[in-house]
Design a protein around this motif. Structure first.
Motif, mmCIF file in Angstrom:
data_model
loop_
_atom_site.group_PDB
_atom_site.id
_atom_site.type_symbol
_atom_site.label_atom_id
_atom_site.label_comp_id
_atom_site.label_asym_id
_atom_site.label_seq_id
_atom_site.Cartn_x
_atom_site.Cartn_y
_atom_site.Cartn_z
ATOM 1 N N ARG A 148 0.875 -1.293 0.044
ATOM 2 C CA ARG A 148 -0.009 -0.052 0.032
ATOM 3 C C ARG A 148 0.806 1.173 0.080
ATOM 4 O O ARG A 148 0.295 2.476 -0.202
ATOM 5 N N SER A 149 2.168 1.199 0.346
ATOM 6 C CA SER A 149 2.820 2.500 0.045
ATOM 7 C C SER A 149 3.177 2.833 -1.227
ATOM 8 O O SER A 149 3.537 4.002 -1.639
ATOM 9 N N LYS A 150 2.795 2.078 -2.179
ATOM 10 C CA LYS A 150 2.707 2.308 -3.638
ATOM 11 C C LYS A 150 1.337 2.815 -4.030
ATOM 12 O O LYS A 150 0.858 2.734 -5.319
ATOM 13 N N LEU A 151 0.647 3.380 -3.123
ATOM 14 C CA LEU A 151 -0.770 4.022 -3.429
ATOM 15 C C LEU A 151 -0.629 5.453 -3.323
ATOM 16 O O LEU A 151 -0.501 5.945 -2.119
ATOM 17 N N ALA A 210 -4.310 8.135 3.036
ATOM 18 C CA ALA A 210 -3.365 7.685 4.236
ATOM 19 C C ALA A 210 -4.225 6.613 5.062
ATOM 20 O O ALA A 210 -3.447 5.836 5.556
ATOM 21 N N LYS A 211 -5.572 6.494 5.276
ATOM 22 C CA LYS A 211 -6.245 5.460 5.825
ATOM 23 C C LYS A 211 -5.918 4.169 5.307
ATOM 24 O O LYS A 211 -6.144 3.380 5.965
ATOM 25 N N LEU A 212 -5.640 3.995 3.905
ATOM 26 C CA LEU A 212 -5.522 3.012 3.013
ATOM 27 C C LEU A 212 -4.108 2.428 3.187
ATOM 28 O O LEU A 212 -3.690 1.514 2.577
ATOM 29 N N GLY A 213 -3.142 3.486 3.791
ATOM 30 C CA GLY A 213 -1.690 2.966 4.059
ATOM 31 C C GLY A 213 -0.873 3.769 2.585
ATOM 32 O O GLY A 213 0.281 3.544 2.503
ATOM 33 N N GLY A 214 -1.535 4.499 1.972
ATOM 34 C CA GLY A 214 -0.803 5.551 1.015
ATOM 35 C C GLY A 214 -0.662 6.766 1.237
ATOM 36 O O GLY A 214 -0.475 7.243 2.425
ATOM 37 N N ALA A 215 -0.684 7.602 0.215
ATOM 38 C CA ALA A 215 -0.207 9.126 0.596
ATOM 39 C C ALA A 215 -0.589 9.838 -0.703
ATOM 40 O O ALA A 215 -0.997 9.363 -1.536
ATOM 41 N N GLY A 216 -0.650 11.047 -0.476
ATOM 42 C CA GLY A 216 -1.002 12.122 -1.514
ATOM 43 C C GLY A 216 0.427 12.421 -2.250
ATOM 44 O O GLY A 216 1.361 12.289 -1.967
ATOM 45 N N VAL A 217 0.202 12.802 -3.615
ATOM 46 C CA VAL A 217 1.136 13.287 -4.452
ATOM 47 C C VAL A 217 2.071 14.707 -3.801
ATOM 48 O O VAL A 217 1.190 15.733 -3.487
ATOM 49 N N GLU A 218 3.074 14.439 -3.690
ATOM 50 C CA GLU A 218 4.135 15.397 -3.105
ATOM 51 C C GLU A 218 4.312 16.500 -4.457
ATOM 52 O O GLU A 218 5.135 15.979 -5.195
ATOM 53 N N ARG A 219 3.946 17.642 -4.402
ATOM 54 C CA ARG A 219 4.084 18.488 -5.623
ATOM 55 C C ARG A 219 5.447 19.330 -5.373
ATOM 56 O O ARG A 219 5.610 19.643 -4.520
ATOM 57 N N ASP A 220 6.079 19.624 -6.556
ATOM 58 C CA ASP A 220 7.298 20.289 -6.874
ATOM 59 C C ASP A 220 7.099 21.782 -6.909
ATOM 60 O O ASP A 220 7.427 22.670 -6.431
ATOM 61 N N ARG A 221 6.526 22.018 -8.065
ATOM 62 C CA ARG A 221 5.899 23.018 -8.575
ATOM 63 C C ARG A 221 6.919 24.217 -9.050
ATOM 64 O O ARG A 221 7.021 25.313 -8.490
ATOM 65 N N SER A 222 8.123 23.580 -9.531
ATOM 66 C CA SER A 222 9.469 24.248 -9.644
ATOM 67 C C SER A 222 9.654 24.749 -11.066
ATOM 68 O O SER A 222 9.270 23.756 -12.003
ATOM 69 N N GLY A 223 10.311 25.783 -11.364
ATOM 70 C CA GLY A 223 10.651 26.084 -12.856
ATOM 71 C C GLY A 223 11.605 24.751 -13.538
ATOM 72 O O GLY A 223 11.609 24.500 -14.524
#
Length: 305
Positions: free
Chosen positions: A229-232, A242-255
């Motif tokens: 589930r870490s690959k969710l 997070a409740k399912l063992g996953g995570a949100g997408v971590e955005r970079d937003r850089s040039g």
């Protein structure tokens, strides 16, 4: 003619309006950009409804739009690497459905001549979210990725970048989008009763990762196919993930990321698949096309010729 399309309170389409706002002045680290094109995203109507990105202002009226392409007309103090006349694209701080906007230099990249303003404006949100999420998953070539909601702007970018990285891609989408999804080199799995069974048939050994763009039941069903589930990851509902063992997408937003996306677009790896464009005078119709959930690929508002 009014120069901006705004929302005047939290709510539905009834709080949308055209407005004639003062031309903004660039502050430290900012560029004033004459907007040529602005991408339309689901986040636009979600923000209108009251959702907020951390650190985002809540002062009304608020201009719609999280991604733009245009030309620098003024450079704020402390900016290096950009000059008046440069064509740029990125994430504006004062909204994109407008004739002028402020663009933080750190969230901007130069637009290559071979990339149209329309396509450049479609890259920062969908392309950036796709790029960042795939970097987060760090899957090896040959792995199988399931993308829920693959027919939208982010899903289209995820599919293309994943295929370029040597991944096998399955994607859920409506039956109406079967041909479109297939054109991306994705194994289409239709939404509706029996989705889990169809997914298991398409991937009898499960999948190596899930990139969720829908949330809700679709997210929960997709998680059933994962051993790890870490690959969710999700761009729709990080609390549920997070409740399912996953995570949100971590955005970079850089040039840096946007420069790489522009290169991939020019090289033919990433096509934002802009399916329709609207003038600024029809901004509401452009937003409805995305909010109704039937758009294939990206919708872009062309603010200036």
């Amino acid at each position: 003619m009014p120069n901006s399309y705004v929302y005047t309170a939290a709510g539905g389409p009834e709080v949308e309006a055209f407005a004639d706002l003062p031309r903004p002045t660039p502050g430290e680290g900012e560029l004033l950009v004459a907007v040529r094109a602005a991408g339309v995203n689901p986040a636009d109507w979600k923000l209108r409804g009251g959702f907020r990105i951390p650190g985002m202002s809540t002062t009304y009226p608020m201009v719609f739009g999280l991604e733009v392409a245009g030309t620098v007309v003024e450079v704020g103090p402390g900016v290096d690497g950009f000059a008046v006349g440069d064509d740029v694209f990125g994430n504006p701080s004062t909204g994109g459905y407008a004739e002028f906007t402020l663009l933080p230099a750190a969230a901007a990249a130069r637009r290559p001549a071979a990339l149209s303003f329309t396509d450049a404006a479609a890259l920062p949100v969908a392309g950036g979210t796709a790029y960042d999420g795939l970097a987060q998953l760090a899957l090896p070539p040959g792995a199988t990725l399931l993308v829920t909601g693959v027919g939208g702007g982010v899903g289209v970018a995820v599919a293309q970048l994943a295929r370029h990285g040597g991944l096998r891609v399955l994607g859920t989408a409506s039956e109406a989008k079967r041909e479109f999804v297939g054109s991306l080199g994705v194994v289409h799995v239709a939404y509706g009763p029996g989705t889990v069974e169809r997914l298991r048939a398409a991937a009898p050994d499960g999948v190596d990762a899930v990139y969720d763009l829908v949330g809700g039941a679709a997210l929960e069903e997709a998680a059933e196919l994962l051993a790890d589930r870490s690959k969710l990851i999700t761009a729709a509902d990080r609390v549920a993930a997070a409740k399912l063992g996953g995570a949100g997408v971590e955005r970079d937003r850089s040039g840096r990321v946007y420069t790489e996306l522009a290169r991939l677009a020019v090289d033919g790896v990433l096509d934002p698949r802009v399916s329709a464009t609207y003038p600024l005078s029809q901004a509401g119709a452009a937003l409805r096309a995305v909010e109704d959930g039937h758009a294939q690929g990206k919708i872009v508002i062309e603010v200036a010729p």
